[in-house]
Motif scaffolding. Structure first.
Motif, PDB file in Angstrom:
ATOM      1  N   ASP A  30      49.610  36.428  32.290  1.00 10.78           N
ATOM      2  CA  ASP A  30      48.520  36.452  33.265  1.00 10.78           C
ATOM      3  C   ASP A  30      48.650  35.365  34.340  1.00 10.78           C
ATOM      4  O   ASP A  30      47.821  35.297  35.248  1.00 10.78           O
ATOM      5  CB  ASP A  30      47.149  36.391  32.586  1.00 10.78           C
ATOM      6  N   ASP A  31      49.678  34.546  34.255  1.00 11.27           N
ATOM      7  CA  ASP A  31      49.960  33.595  35.330  1.00 11.27           C
ATOM      8  C   ASP A  31      50.898  34.169  36.386  1.00 11.27           C
ATOM      9  O   ASP A  31      51.048  33.606  37.466  1.00 11.27           O
ATOM     10  CB  ASP A  31      50.613  32.327  34.770  1.00 11.27           C
ATOM     11  N   ARG A  52      49.013  41.720  39.362  1.00 13.32           N
ATOM     12  CA  ARG A  52      48.752  40.359  38.919  1.00 13.32           C
ATOM     13  C   ARG A  52      47.357  40.401  38.336  1.00 13.32           C
ATOM     14  O   ARG A  52      46.405  40.750  39.036  1.00 13.32           O
ATOM     15  CB  ARG A  52      48.834  39.377  40.072  1.00 13.32           C
ATOM     16  N   THR A  53      47.231  40.091  37.062  1.00 16.37           N
ATOM     17  CA  THR A  53      45.980  40.387  36.370  1.00 16.37           C
ATOM     18  C   THR A  53      44.782  39.688  37.000  1.00 16.37           C
ATOM     19  O   THR A  53      43.661  40.168  36.899  1.00 16.37           O
ATOM     20  CB  THR A  53      46.080  40.016  34.887  1.00 16.37           C
ATOM     21  N   PHE A  68      51.558  57.099  40.487  1.00 18.14           N
ATOM     22  CA  PHE A  68      51.971  56.038  39.574  1.00 18.14           C
ATOM     23  C   PHE A  68      50.803  55.081  39.345  1.00 18.14           C
ATOM     24  O   PHE A  68      50.028  54.813  40.274  1.00 18.14           O
ATOM     25  CB  PHE A  68      53.145  55.250  40.140  1.00 18.14           C
ATOM     26  N   THR A  69      50.732  54.542  38.142  1.00 12.32           N
ATOM     27  CA  THR A  69      49.718  53.550  37.814  1.00 12.32           C
ATOM     28  C   THR A  69      50.360  52.406  37.056  1.00 12.32           C
ATOM     29  O   THR A  69      51.058  52.634  36.054  1.00 12.32           O
ATOM     30  CB  THR A  69      48.605  54.166  36.952  1.00 12.32           C
ATOM     31  N   VAL A  70      50.123  51.198  37.534  1.00  9.30           N
ATOM     32  CA  VAL A  70      50.645  50.014  36.864  1.00  9.30           C
ATOM     33  C   VAL A  70      49.510  49.363  36.081  1.00  9.30           C
ATOM     34  O   VAL A  70      48.368  49.299  36.567  1.00  9.30           O
ATOM     35  CB  VAL A  70      51.291  49.031  37.864  1.00  9.30           C
ATOM     36  N   SER A  71      49.810  48.915  34.876  1.00  8.24           N
ATOM     37  CA  SER A  71      48.796  48.262  34.055  1.00  8.24           C
ATOM     38  C   SER A  71      49.452  47.180  33.220  1.00  8.24           C
ATOM     39  O   SER A  71      50.670  47.163  33.036  1.00  8.24           O
ATOM     40  CB  SER A  71      48.090  49.278  33.160  1.00  8.24           C
ATOM     41  N   SER A  72      48.617  46.302  32.709  1.00  9.90           N
ATOM     42  CA  SER A  72      49.117  45.152  31.974  1.00  9.90           C
ATOM     43  C   SER A  72      48.359  45.015  30.666  1.00  9.90           C
ATOM     44  O   SER A  72      47.132  45.134  30.653  1.00  9.90           O
ATOM     45  CB  SER A  72      48.952  43.890  32.827  1.00  9.90           C
ATOM     46  N   ASP A  73      49.078  44.772  29.591  1.00 10.17           N
ATOM     47  CA  ASP A  73      48.474  44.472  28.297  1.00 10.17           C
ATOM     48  C   ASP A  73      48.914  43.062  27.928  1.00 10.17           C
ATOM     49  O   ASP A  73      50.013  42.853  27.394  1.00 10.17           O
ATOM     50  CB  ASP A  73      48.930  45.487  27.248  1.00 10.17           C
ATOM     51  N   ASN A  74      48.061  42.093  28.257  1.00  8.58           N
ATOM     52  CA  ASN A  74      48.451  40.694  28.037  1.00  8.58           C
ATOM     53  C   ASN A  74      48.631  40.380  26.554  1.00  8.58           C
ATOM     54  O   ASN A  74      49.444  39.530  26.196  1.00  8.58           O
ATOM     55  CB  ASN A  74      47.410  39.769  28.654  1.00  8.58           C
ATOM     56  N   LYS A  76      50.009  42.196  24.398  1.00  8.84           N
ATOM     57  CA  LYS A  76      51.351  42.649  24.011  1.00  8.84           C
ATOM     58  C   LYS A  76      52.418  42.105  24.941  1.00  8.84           C
ATOM     59  O   LYS A  76      53.599  42.437  24.792  1.00  8.84           O
ATOM     60  CB  LYS A  76      51.405  44.183  24.014  1.00  8.84           C
ATOM     61  N   ASN A  77      52.010  41.306  25.926  1.00  9.88           N
ATOM     62  CA  ASN A  77      52.960  40.752  26.906  1.00  9.88           C
ATOM     63  C   ASN A  77      53.796  41.857  27.553  1.00  9.88           C
ATOM     64  O   ASN A  77      55.009  41.694  27.775  1.00  9.88           O
ATOM     65  CB  ASN A  77      53.894  39.723  26.246  1.00  9.88           C
ATOM     66  N   THR A  78      53.156  42.945  27.858  1.00 12.48           N
ATOM     67  CA  THR A  78      53.864  44.114  28.366  1.00 12.48           C
ATOM     68  C   THR A  78      53.135  44.688  29.578  1.00 12.48           C
ATOM     69  O   THR A  78      51.902  44.747  29.596  1.00 12.48           O
ATOM     70  CB  THR A  78      53.986  45.188  27.272  1.00 12.48           C
ATOM     71  N   VAL A  79      53.915  45.091  30.550  1.00 13.82           N
ATOM     72  CA  VAL A  79      53.388  45.766  31.734  1.00 13.82           C
ATOM     73  C   VAL A  79      53.951  47.181  31.741  1.00 13.82           C
ATOM     74  O   VAL A  79      55.130  47.386  31.431  1.00 13.82           O
ATOM     75  CB  VAL A  79      53.776  45.016  33.017  1.00 13.82           C
ATOM     76  N   TYR A  80      53.100  48.127  32.092  1.00 15.45           N
ATOM     77  CA  TYR A  80      53.480  49.532  32.055  1.00 15.45           C
ATOM     78  C   TYR A  80      53.478  50.127  33.457  1.00 15.45           C
ATOM     79  O   TYR A  80      52.715  49.700  34.333  1.00 15.45           O
ATOM     80  CB  TYR A  80      52.503  50.320  31.182  1.00 15.45           C
ATOM     81  N   LEU A  81      54.312  51.129  33.628  1.00 14.53           N
ATOM     82  CA  LEU A  81      54.274  51.939  34.840  1.00 14.53           C
ATOM     83  C   LEU A  81      54.175  53.394  34.403  1.00 14.53           C
ATOM     84  O   LEU A  81      55.154  53.963  33.919  1.00 14.53           O
ATOM     85  CB  LEU A  81      55.514  51.715  35.706  1.00 14.53           C
ATOM     86  N   GLN A  82      52.985  53.945  34.526  1.00 12.79           N
ATOM     87  CA  GLN A  82      52.764  55.348  34.206  1.00 12.79           C
ATOM     88  C   GLN A  82      53.121  56.173  35.425  1.00 12.79           C
ATOM     89  O   GLN A  82      52.551  55.975  36.503  1.00 12.79           O
ATOM     90  CB  GLN A  82      51.309  55.598  33.819  1.00 12.79           C
ATOM     91  N   MET A  83      54.058  57.070  35.264  1.00 10.28           N
ATOM     92  CA  MET A  83      54.548  57.873  36.377  1.00 10.28           C
ATOM     93  C   MET A  83      54.218  59.340  36.106  1.00 10.28           C
ATOM     94  O   MET A  83      54.711  59.914  35.128  1.00 10.28           O
ATOM     95  CB  MET A  83      56.057  57.682  36.552  1.00 10.28           C
TER      96      MET A  83
END
Length: 120
Positions: A30-31, A52-53, A68-74, A76-83
């Motif tokens: 998240d930084d 950037r969260t 496309f949709t970008v999302s973040s799961d802090n 899980k330290n993972t960022v997703y790109l749903q296409m």
């Protein structure tokens, strides 16, 4: 050590969907801003999305806006790109990148990419 590892690429057909993942380590997610980029054969690298969260609205390139949709799961330290609604022109190597300063074309840390290929 900062690491970014992309996964989720594969073969898709027109109108299909894929979700790419960018697993991060070595920093507080998240930084940082996390960007998704792609490079198709013979073409320049293109910035696709960035999140950037702490910011309200992620960035999307016009070519992918609405699909496309970008999302973040802090946690899980993972960022997703749903296409979704994929098109042949979405074929590319997709990279995620991280930068403390924010979104931009020249981000500091990069993954090695995951390949999205269209199946006719």
């Amino acid at each position: 050590e900062v690491q970014l590892v992309e996964s989720g690429g594969g073969l898709v057909q027109a109108g299909g969907s894929l979700r790419l993942s960018c697993a991060t380590s070595g920093f507080r997610l998240d930084d940082y801003a996390i960007g998704w980029f792609r490079q198709a054969p013979g073409k320049e690298r293109e910035g696709v999305a960035c999140i950037r969260t702490r910011d309200v609205n992620p960035y999307y390139a016009d070519s992918v806006k609405g699909r496309f949709t970008v999302s973040s799961d802090n946690a899980k330290n993972t960022v997703y790109l749903q296409m979704n609604s994929l098109k042949p022109e979405d074929t590319a190597v997709y990279y995620c990148a991280a930068d403390l300063s924010g979104c931009g074309d020249e981000m500091t840390y990069w993954g090695k990419g995951t390949v999205v290929t269209f199946s006719s």
